[in-house]
Design an enzyme around this catalytic site. Structure first.
Site, mmCIF file in Angstrom:
data_model
loop_
_atom_site.group_PDB
_atom_site.id
_atom_site.type_symbol
_atom_site.label_atom_id
_atom_site.label_comp_id
_atom_site.label_asym_id
_atom_site.label_seq_id
_atom_site.Cartn_x
_atom_site.Cartn_y
_atom_site.Cartn_z
ATOM 1 N N HIS A 1 -29.057 -18.778 0.840
ATOM 2 C CA HIS A 1 -28.618 -19.319 -0.443
ATOM 3 C C HIS A 1 -27.102 -19.224 -0.636
ATOM 4 C CE1 HIS A 1 -32.608 -20.150 -1.785
ATOM 5 N NE2 HIS A 1 -33.002 -18.892 -1.622
ATOM 6 N N ARG B 1 -28.449 -12.632 6.391
ATOM 7 C CA ARG B 1 -29.722 -13.267 6.046
ATOM 8 C C ARG B 1 -29.681 -14.659 6.638
ATOM 9 N NH1 ARG B 1 -32.687 -14.200 0.247
ATOM 10 N NH2 ARG B 1 -30.806 -15.358 -0.313
ATOM 11 N N GLU C 1 -41.898 -12.297 -0.104
ATOM 12 C CA GLU C 1 -41.584 -13.009 -1.352
ATOM 13 C C GLU C 1 -42.483 -14.228 -1.539
ATOM 14 O OE1 GLU C 1 -37.428 -14.181 -1.162
ATOM 15 O OE2 GLU C 1 -37.613 -14.922 0.885
ATOM 16 N N ASP D 1 -38.193 -15.028 -5.726
ATOM 17 C CA ASP D 1 -39.237 -15.836 -5.098
ATOM 18 C C ASP D 1 -40.605 -15.180 -5.276
ATOM 19 O OD1 ASP D 1 -38.074 -18.225 -4.043
ATOM 20 O OD2 ASP D 1 -36.950 -16.970 -2.653
HETATM 21 C C1 3PY Z 1 -35.111 -13.564 -4.062
HETATM 22 O O1 3PY Z 1 -34.988 -12.891 -5.099
HETATM 23 O O2 3PY Z 1 -36.055 -14.328 -3.864
HETATM 24 C C2 3PY Z 1 -34.104 -13.455 -3.018
HETATM 25 O O3 3PY Z 1 -34.322 -13.975 -1.954
HETATM 26 C C3 3PY Z 1 -32.810 -12.766 -3.321
HETATM 27 O O4 3PY Z 1 -31.737 -13.523 -2.854
HETATM 28 MG MG MG Z 2 -35.832 -15.399 -1.943
#
Ligand code: 3PY
Ligand code: MG
Length: 264
Positions: free
Chosen positions: A46, A71, A147, A173
């Site tokens: 991101h 990441r 996530e 997420d």
């Molecule tokens: C999330 O909160 O989903 C993340 O990947 C943090 O960047």
């Molecule tokens: Mg995320």
């Protein structure tokens, strides 16, 4: 090979604080590397950062005491291997939802015969040292982001994947996966319970529980709950909050939503 101080801290059950970079700037990386963080993650998912920019950022981080992580944008062995060759000492991979995905991630981070990482450590060799090949399989950290609903359901099986060092929770997420909205995690009971469950199971498997947080206070709370790797907001969030506050103080105005909270 240079040892992985983040791995050592976690082995001693000492919590590590990790910065999160989304601004494509080696100067910004250098500044953040000098702020007392234990690790710094360059976010190619991101963050507004491409591979060429990440190289300069890794170089800037090399002049600071922090451990460099990345990441990756997706679970693609070629991207994972490229970031390791650029000097990442650990990979955080988003959206790991199954044992197969976790195995593929670990395999991309380990040289044969353990995994399938291709040889060509480039900057990794400069940062890690001439015996990089001999030490890399032990030193490089592999963290799977949990996530998604499927990832949560397969948590114990994912944690049992050999060579996986830990889990990194993406609370936003995860909230979406549970039918909630992003940033709902501090108040939402279901998201809170899911996060507590991930932390407990990860510790039970003797692996590293990590999580993304929005503030220093939230990160301190996560450490108190048992997390060993916390991220107290990203660079844009920290910068925008500090800038917005300075404007308020200068003008003597009240806090407003404008300008603040642009981090994710
Ligand atoms: C999330 O909160 O989903 C993340 O990947 C943090 O960047
Ligand atoms: Mg995320």
């Amino acid at each position: 090979m240079r040892s992985n101080r983040l791995k050592e801290m976690c082995q001693r059950q000492e919590a590590a604080v990790n910065a999160w970079l989304s601004i494509p700037s080696s100067y910004c990386a250098e500044v953040m590397g000098h702020q007392g963080f234990d690790a710094v993650t360059i976010d190619l998912q991101h963050g507004m950062i491409g591979f060429e920019q990440a190289i300069g950022m890794f170089q800037a981080l090399s002049a600071t005491p922090v451990l460099p992580l990345a990441r990756v944008s997706r679970n693609d062995p070629a991207l994972v291997m490229q970031l390791l060759d650029a000097g990442a000492y650990g990979i955080i991979c988003p959206m790991i939802s199954s044992v197969e995905e976790a195995r593929s991630l670990v395999s991309a981070c380990r040289y044969p015969p353990v995994g399938t990482r291709s040889f060509g450590p480039a900057r990794g060799l400069l940062y890690g040292g001439p015996d990089y090949f001999q030490g890399a399989n032990d030193e490089i950290l592999v963290l799977a982001m949990i996530e998604t609903r499927q990832g949560l359901d397969a948590l114990d099986a994912i944690l049992a994947v050999e060579g996986l060092d830990g889990i990194f929770v993406g609370p936003n997420d995860l909230a979406l996966a549970l039918g909630k909205t992003p940033k709902s995690e501090p108040d939402d009971q279901d998201v809170r319970q899911a996060i507590a469950h991930i932390c407990e199971r990860t510790r039970a498997h003797g692996k590293i529980p990590g999580i993304f947080c929005s503030t220093g206070e939230a990160a301190a709370q996560r450490i108190a709950e048992g997390f060993l790797l916390v991220t107290p907001g990203n660079d844009v969030g920290l910068l925008s909050q500090a800038a917005h506050r300075a404007v308020q103080v200068a003008k003597g105005t009240q806090p407003s939503k404008q300008g603040a909270g642009s981090g994710y």
